[in-house]
Design a protein around this motif. Structure first.
Motif, PDB file in Angstrom:
ATOM      1  N   VAL A 158     -11.253  -0.947  20.655  1.00 37.06           N
ATOM      2  CA  VAL A 158     -11.421   0.482  20.975  1.00 37.06           C
ATOM      3  C   VAL A 158     -11.714   1.303  19.720  1.00 37.06           C
ATOM      4  O   VAL A 158     -11.565   2.537  19.715  1.00 37.06           O
ATOM      5  CB  VAL A 158     -10.178   1.063  21.708  1.00 37.06           C
ATOM      6  N   GLY A 159     -12.107   0.619  18.646  1.00 35.08           N
ATOM      7  CA  GLY A 159     -12.536   1.331  17.441  1.00 35.08           C
ATOM      8  C   GLY A 159     -11.415   1.747  16.507  1.00 35.08           C
ATOM      9  O   GLY A 159     -11.630   2.567  15.617  1.00 35.08           O
ATOM     10  N   LEU A 160     -10.209   1.193  16.714  1.00 36.24           N
ATOM     11  CA  LEU A 160      -9.111   1.465  15.768  1.00 36.24           C
ATOM     12  C   LEU A 160      -8.955   0.245  14.852  1.00 36.24           C
ATOM     13  O   LEU A 160      -9.641  -0.765  15.015  1.00 36.24           O
ATOM     14  CB  LEU A 160      -7.812   1.737  16.536  1.00 36.24           C
ATOM     15  N   LYS A 161      -8.026   0.361  13.896  1.00 33.16           N
ATOM     16  CA  LYS A 161      -7.817  -0.754  12.964  1.00 33.16           C
ATOM     17  C   LYS A 161      -6.543  -1.505  13.329  1.00 33.16           C
ATOM     18  O   LYS A 161      -5.606  -0.932  13.885  1.00 33.16           O
ATOM     19  CB  LYS A 161      -7.693  -0.207  11.535  1.00 33.16           C
ATOM     20  N   LYS A 162      -6.530  -2.785  12.934  1.00 33.44           N
ATOM     21  CA  LYS A 162      -5.340  -3.611  13.232  1.00 33.44           C
ATOM     22  C   LYS A 162      -4.070  -2.975  12.648  1.00 33.44           C
ATOM     23  O   LYS A 162      -3.024  -2.978  13.270  1.00 33.44           O
ATOM     24  CB  LYS A 162      -5.520  -5.005  12.620  1.00 33.44           C
ATOM     25  N   ASN A 163      -4.204  -2.424  11.432  1.00 32.52           N
ATOM     26  CA  ASN A 163      -2.987  -1.904  10.782  1.00 32.52           C
ATOM     27  C   ASN A 163      -2.489  -0.588  11.406  1.00 32.52           C
ATOM     28  O   ASN A 163      -1.430  -0.097  11.055  1.00 32.52           O
ATOM     29  CB  ASN A 163      -3.164  -1.757   9.267  1.00 32.52           C
ATOM     30  N   HIS A 164      -3.228  -0.050  12.378  1.00 30.57           N
ATOM     31  CA  HIS A 164      -2.743   1.130  13.098  1.00 30.57           C
ATOM     32  C   HIS A 164      -1.536   0.786  13.973  1.00 30.57           C
ATOM     33  O   HIS A 164      -0.833   1.679  14.446  1.00 30.57           O
ATOM     34  CB  HIS A 164      -3.852   1.707  13.990  1.00 30.57           C
ATOM     35  N   MET A 165      -1.316  -0.508  14.211  1.00 31.13           N
ATOM     36  CA  MET A 165      -0.253  -0.868  15.162  1.00 31.13           C
ATOM     37  C   MET A 165       1.144  -0.534  14.666  1.00 31.13           C
ATOM     38  O   MET A 165       2.080  -0.450  15.449  1.00 31.13           O
ATOM     39  CB  MET A 165      -0.356  -2.342  15.583  1.00 31.13           C
ATOM     40  N   THR A 166       1.308  -0.321  13.358  1.00 34.54           N
ATOM     41  CA  THR A 166       2.655   0.006  12.847  1.00 34.54           C
ATOM     42  C   THR A 166       2.931   1.510  12.909  1.00 34.54           C
ATOM     43  O   THR A 166       4.018   1.953  12.593  1.00 34.54           O
ATOM     44  CB  THR A 166       2.796  -0.461  11.378  1.00 34.54           C
ATOM     45  N   ARG A 167       1.936   2.294  13.292  1.00 36.40           N
ATOM     46  CA  ARG A 167       2.104   3.749  13.289  1.00 36.40           C
ATOM     47  C   ARG A 167       2.687   4.261  14.616  1.00 36.40           C
ATOM     48  O   ARG A 167       2.723   3.534  15.604  1.00 36.40           O
ATOM     49  CB  ARG A 167       0.756   4.428  13.033  1.00 36.40           C
ATOM     50  N   PHE A 168       3.041   5.551  14.585  1.00 35.65           N
ATOM     51  CA  PHE A 168       3.617   6.200  15.771  1.00 35.65           C
ATOM     52  C   PHE A 168       2.586   7.183  16.343  1.00 35.65           C
ATOM     53  O   PHE A 168       1.697   7.654  15.606  1.00 35.65           O
ATOM     54  CB  PHE A 168       4.907   6.930  15.397  1.00 35.65           C
TER      55      PHE A 168
END
Ligand code: SF4
Length: 338
Positions: A144-154
């Protein structure tokens, strides 16, 4: 129970009604009913985007919730791939059908990371959490155009458009066949809207998804839909392929809606703007005959206020519920011109 054999059809609605009871108190008798959806019949074909458009209170959001079995129907039937929806387990429905709401932030727990939000439907459905899940969530975010490391964010660390991408990643997690998009871009800036619409288009093509896209915006519906259903007071006023609807609107209500689009569209110009008189009548007390007759510039007394028009096919795939459908090029009288 198998009911259908048409392999092109994913969802079929037959004379679907949803009436909400009106009471003056919790234990008081029912005084009346809000006819939120009042006899809608249509099909959603596999792989298409069906836009459902109409003013606030026309019943489009209720219709979406009925399609997903989030609320029970009052009467009629909804059939998904040949099986009546009410006979399916909710768990199975959720695997096949997902929803993306207008306000993605409101549907996300602010204390959960994006990884937890996106993986939640998988875990609820028995997938084990671990390295494989981390990879799956990363892949979904990238799709969906986000980055893998976005998963740790809120959630609060994301913009509205990014939150909508997270909501879409979550909706895609169980690999559904169908997604109901309920005003998914109306809270976004116009430039972000276009990005999300393009993303939806891309994802639909890649995954062969079917969408029902609910919106009040004709510009959005024009951009994304293969076909459009125009709703007025709980009923379908017109249903057609998108180009046919925009180039040859046959229902006076559709014509008035199109004339109000800020950008000129095919066959329209700003000077032809039709402003409808009066408010939308109450769905608790809909007008007799044609529900649009109280606002229609060409209503004929004795017919329109007495006989309810049926939704009939006037051209291939083009249906309209009007006793006097407009012919191509016909203009509405400008009695309400501004
Ligand atoms: Fe207007 Fe009559 Fe057609 Fe209704 S049936 S949209 S009132 S012309």
């Amino acid at each position: 129970m198998k009911l259908l054999s048409d392999k092109k059809i994913l969802i079929e609605l037959n004379n679907v009604k949803k009436w909400f009871p009106i009471k003056s108190g919790l234990l008081s008798p029912v005084k009346n009913f809000v006819h939120a959806v009042d006899g809608v019949s249509l099909v959603v074909n596999k792989g298409e985007t069906l836009g459902v458009v109409g003013e606030s209170g026309c019943g489009k959001t209720t219709l979406g919730r009925l399609i997903l079995n989030l609320i029970p129907i009052t009467s009629g039937s909804i059939i998904y791939e040949g099986v009546e929806l009410k006979r399916m387990r909710n768990r199975d429905i959720r695997k096949k059908m997902q929803i993306v709401f207008q306000d993605p932030g409101g549907s996300m727990n602010p204390r959960m990371t994006v990884r937890s939000i996106v993986s939640e439907p998988l875990i609820v459905n028995g997938h084990s959490d671990g390295a494989e899940m981390t990879k799956k969530v990363g892949d979904l975010l990238e799709s969906v155009g986000l980055k893998k490391n976005h998963m740790t964010r809120f959630p609060h660390e994301f913009s509205g458009g990014q939150k909508q991408r997270v909501a879409l990643a979550r909706a895609l997690a169980l690999e559904p066949d169908f997604i109901l998009l309920d005003e998914p871009t109306s809270a976004l800036d116009v430039s972000v809207q276009a990005q999300v619409l393009n993303l939806l288009d891309e994802i639909q093509k890649q995954r062969g998804l079917t969408f029902v896209f609910i919106t009040h915006s004709l510009n959005v519906v024009h951009h994304i839909s293969d076909r459009v259903a125009v709703m007025y007071l709980g009923k379908i006023a017109e249903l057609a392929k998108t180009d046919d609807l925009f180039e040859r609107p046959a229902h006076p209500y559709t014509h008035a809606l199109l004339s109000a689009i800020p950008e000129p569209t095919v066959g329209q110009d700003r000077s032809e703007r039709i402003v409808l008189s009066g408010d939308v009548p109450s769905p608790a007390d809909p007008p007799s005959g044609c529900r649009f007759h109280t606002r229609c510039p060409i209503a004929k007394p004795g017919t329109c206020d007495v006989e309810e028009p049926e939704l009939i096919e006037i051209d291939t795939g083009h249906k309209v519920a009007c006793h006097f459908p407009l012919v191509p090029g016909q203009k509405l009288p400008m009695i309400n011109e501004q």
